[in-house]
Every structure is written in C-alpha cells, then in structure tokens.
Design a protein around this motif. Structure first.
Motif, PDB file in Angstrom:
ATOM      1  N   HIS A   1      11.627  21.297  22.170  1.00 44.50           N
ATOM      2  CA  HIS A   1      12.012  20.053  21.512  1.00 44.50           C
ATOM      3  C   HIS A   1      12.610  19.121  22.553  1.00 44.50           C
ATOM      4  N   ASP A   2      12.377  17.814  22.397  1.00 46.46           N
ATOM      5  CA  ASP A   2      13.031  16.885  23.315  1.00 46.46           C
ATOM      6  C   ASP A   2      13.328  15.550  22.642  1.00 46.46           C
ATOM      7  N   ASN A   3      14.292  14.853  23.220  1.00 46.53           N
ATOM      8  CA  ASN A   3      14.797  13.623  22.608  1.00 46.53           C
ATOM      9  C   ASN A   3      13.767  12.511  22.520  1.00 46.53           C
ATOM     10  N   ASP A   4      12.724  12.549  23.339  1.00 47.90           N
ATOM     11  CA  ASP A   4      11.709  11.499  23.299  1.00 47.90           C
ATOM     12  C   ASP A   4      10.666  11.731  22.207  1.00 47.90           C
ATOM     13  N   HIS A   5      10.670  12.896  21.620  1.00 49.18           N
ATOM     14  CA  HIS A   5       9.659  13.210  20.599  1.00 49.18           C
ATOM     15  C   HIS A   5      10.351  13.503  19.278  1.00 49.18           C
ATOM     16  N   CYS A   6      10.493  14.750  18.888  1.00 48.88           N
ATOM     17  CA  CYS A   6      11.111  15.042  17.594  1.00 48.88           C
ATOM     18  C   CYS A   6      12.570  14.621  17.547  1.00 48.88           C
ATOM     19  N   GLY A   7      13.201  14.456  18.690  1.00 51.46           N
ATOM     20  CA  GLY A   7      14.596  14.042  18.735  1.00 51.46           C
ATOM     21  C   GLY A   7      14.815  12.554  18.547  1.00 51.46           C
ATOM     22  N   ALA A   8      13.758  11.781  18.436  1.00 48.55           N
ATOM     23  CA  ALA A   8      13.870  10.332  18.220  1.00 48.55           C
ATOM     24  C   ALA A   8      13.798  10.036  16.726  1.00 48.55           C
ATOM     25  N   ILE A   9      14.775   9.301  16.227  1.00 46.37           N
ATOM     26  CA  ILE A   9      14.869   9.060  14.782  1.00 46.37           C
ATOM     27  C   ILE A   9      13.636   8.374  14.207  1.00 46.37           C
ATOM     28  N   GLY A  10      12.970   7.552  14.973  1.00 42.39           N
ATOM     29  CA  GLY A  10      11.796   6.842  14.467  1.00 42.39           C
ATOM     30  C   GLY A  10      10.524   7.662  14.461  1.00 42.39           C
ATOM     31  N   ASN A  11      10.573   8.896  14.945  1.00 39.59           N
ATOM     32  CA  ASN A  11       9.355   9.708  15.020  1.00 39.59           C
ATOM     33  C   ASN A  11       9.093  10.547  13.778  1.00 39.59           C
ATOM     34  N   GLN A  12      10.057  10.630  12.864  1.00 38.95           N
ATOM     35  CA  GLN A  12       9.819  11.289  11.588  1.00 38.95           C
ATOM     36  C   GLN A  12       9.683  10.197  10.529  1.00 38.95           C
ATOM     37  N   VAL A  13       8.556  10.147   9.858  1.00 38.35           N
ATOM     38  CA  VAL A  13       8.242   9.076   8.926  1.00 38.35           C
ATOM     39  C   VAL A  13       7.981   9.680   7.558  1.00 38.35           C
ATOM     40  N   ILE A  14       8.590   9.088   6.510  1.00 34.75           N
ATOM     41  CA  ILE A  14       8.306   9.563   5.161  1.00 34.75           C
ATOM     42  C   ILE A  14       7.199   8.709   4.564  1.00 34.75           C
ATOM     43  N   ARG A  15       6.426   9.313   3.690  1.00 39.43           N
ATOM     44  CA  ARG A  15       5.300   8.615   3.074  1.00 39.43           C
ATOM     45  C   ARG A  15       5.308   8.829   1.573  1.00 39.43           C
ATOM     46  N   ASP A  16       4.925   7.791   0.868  1.00 38.27           N
ATOM     47  CA  ASP A  16       4.741   7.841  -0.578  1.00 38.27           C
ATOM     48  C   ASP A  16       3.234   7.911  -0.807  1.00 38.27           C
ATOM     49  N   ALA A  17       2.703   9.105  -0.866  1.00 32.20           N
ATOM     50  CA  ALA A  17       1.252   9.291  -0.957  1.00 32.20           C
ATOM     51  C   ALA A  17       0.699   8.877  -2.318  1.00 32.20           C
ATOM     52  N   ASN A  18       1.518   8.916  -3.378  1.00 25.82           N
ATOM     53  CA  ASN A  18       1.038   8.610  -4.728  1.00 25.82           C
ATOM     54  C   ASN A  18       1.397   7.203  -5.189  1.00 25.82           C
ATOM     55  N   ASN A  19       2.067   6.418  -4.329  1.00 30.10           N
ATOM     56  CA  ASN A  19       2.512   5.064  -4.684  1.00 30.10           C
ATOM     57  C   ASN A  19       3.347   5.034  -5.962  1.00 30.10           C
TER      58      ASN A  19
ATOM     59  N   ASN B   1       0.824  -1.201   0.000  1.00 37.02           N
ATOM     60  CA  ASN B   1       0.000   0.000   0.000  1.00 37.02           C
ATOM     61  C   ASN B   1       0.866   1.263   0.000  1.00 37.02           C
ATOM     62  N   GLU B   2       2.134   1.133   0.346  1.00 34.01           N
ATOM     63  CA  GLU B   2       3.075   2.245   0.255  1.00 34.01           C
ATOM     64  C   GLU B   2       4.434   1.683  -0.107  1.00 34.01           C
ATOM     65  N   TYR B   3       5.160   2.359  -0.972  1.00 28.63           N
ATOM     66  CA  TYR B   3       6.462   1.889  -1.398  1.00 28.63           C
ATOM     67  C   TYR B   3       7.433   3.054  -1.356  1.00 28.63           C
ATOM     68  N   ILE B   4       8.528   2.838  -0.687  1.00 31.38           N
ATOM     69  CA  ILE B   4       9.589   3.838  -0.646  1.00 31.38           C
ATOM     70  C   ILE B   4      10.863   3.130  -1.065  1.00 31.38           C
ATOM     71  N   ALA B   5      11.512   3.611  -2.106  1.00 27.71           N
ATOM     72  CA  ALA B   5      12.720   2.967  -2.598  1.00 27.71           C
ATOM     73  C   ALA B   5      13.927   3.290  -1.730  1.00 27.71           C
ATOM     74  N   VAL B   6      13.939   4.434  -1.138  1.00 25.68           N
ATOM     75  CA  VAL B   6      15.077   4.845  -0.333  1.00 25.68           C
ATOM     76  C   VAL B   6      14.619   5.014   1.100  1.00 25.68           C
ATOM     77  N   CYS B   7      15.308   4.379   2.030  1.00 23.83           N
ATOM     78  CA  CYS B   7      14.916   4.457   3.435  1.00 23.83           C
ATOM     79  C   CYS B   7      15.906   5.318   4.198  1.00 23.83           C
ATOM     80  N   TRP B   8      15.417   6.380   4.781  1.00 22.88           N
ATOM     81  CA  TRP B   8      16.251   7.261   5.580  1.00 22.88           C
ATOM     82  C   TRP B   8      15.479   7.726   6.787  1.00 22.88           C
ATOM     83  N   GLY B   9      16.206   8.205   7.750  1.00 22.13           N
ATOM     84  CA  GLY B   9      15.604   8.744   8.952  1.00 22.13           C
ATOM     85  C   GLY B   9      16.269  10.049   9.313  1.00 22.13           C
ATOM     86  N   VAL B  10      15.596  10.801  10.133  1.00 20.37           N
ATOM     87  CA  VAL B  10      16.155  12.068  10.600  1.00 20.37           C
ATOM     88  C   VAL B  10      15.592  12.344  11.982  1.00 20.37           C
ATOM     89  N   CYS B  11      16.428  12.856  12.848  1.00 24.06           N
ATOM     90  CA  CYS B  11      15.939  13.284  14.146  1.00 24.06           C
ATOM     91  C   CYS B  11      16.343  14.738  14.335  1.00 24.06           C
TER      92      CYS B  11
END
Length: 141
Positions: free
Chosen positions: A58-76, A18-28
């Motif tokens: 800002h704090d490390n448990d929220h925006c500072g956590a790498i898994g809390n920013q998620v990219i989405r492919d809205a158009n597939n 249902n969603e495809y992302i060719a490149v996987c990256w994270g950012v905190c």
C-alpha cells in the motif's frame, strides 16, 4: 427566402444526473497498518507466502490518497451501492469490497475495512476512517 412565423414557446430542459449520491464521503487507506497486515498474513496456497511477498503493498499515492476511493450509485436511487479504487499502480479501476458493514450503511467517522483484488489473484486488505469530503456540507459533492 420566405420566413415562417412560429409562435413563441418556452422549452424547459430537465437536468437528470447520470449518478446521484446524497451523502459525500471519502476514505483513504491507512497504509502503515495495511502494510503490517500484508506482511503478517498468509495467502492461501503452497508454499505459504504472505500477501506482502506476493506484491500486495500500500502507498500514499494510490490507496492512501483520499480521492482514489470513489463511491457509485449504480441504481440511481440516491444510495451508494459500490466503491471503486481508481489511480491504482497500473491495475486499472478495482472494485472495493467493504467487509465490516454494508456500503449503504457507511457514515462519516466509521472505520471501514475493504479489499481489492487483481485479476492475478492478489488481494489487498485496506482499512481507513470515513471523512466528509466537504466538512459542514455533507450533500456537496
């Protein structure tokens, strides 16, 4: 009970994600730099108040956590179209707006700036370096 003979046949199911992302990256978010920004920049309005005074921290448990920013492919179409901050402090999912480049051009090692906004008008100003989520395997998400 009568049984009916049915000729054997092979059925192949096609996997369609249902969603495809060719490149996987994270950012905190670099929370120390971001908090300095909020303490020293004023929000529009009178009397003037810093973003920090309005509750933009800002704090490390929220925006500072790498898994809390998620990219989405809205158009597939295999390209990232949007980034969402999850795991906020009671604000639900927030849309991230990258301000220094197009999300489709983001690469590992880029330094990006983005904002998130709450429904009450507060704006958080984030910055961070993009990292590979699985080093040496950029397509493994």
């Amino acid at each position: 009970m009568k049984e009916k003979w049915i000729a054997p046949k092979t059925v192949i199911e096609e996997f369609t994600p249902n969603e495809y992302i060719a490149v996987c990256w994270g950012v905190c978010c670099d929370v120390d730099l971001a908090n300095d920004y909020e303490k020293n920049h004023y929000a529009p309005g009178r009397p003037p108040k810093t973003w920090w005074q309005l509750g933009c921290s800002h704090d490390n448990d929220h925006c500072g956590a790498i898994g809390n920013q998620v990219i989405r492919d809205a158009n597939n179409d295999g390209k990232a179209e949007r980034m969402i901050e999850t795991g906020t402090d009671g604000l639900g999912d927030l849309t991230c707006t990258i301000t220094n480049m197009s999300i489709g051009n983001v690469q590992v090692d880029d330094y990006i700036y983005w904002t998130t906004s709450a429904s009450d008008g507060r704006v958080w100003h984030h910055r961070g370096t993009v990292v590979a989520t699985v080093p040496n395997r950029p397509n493994a998400s």
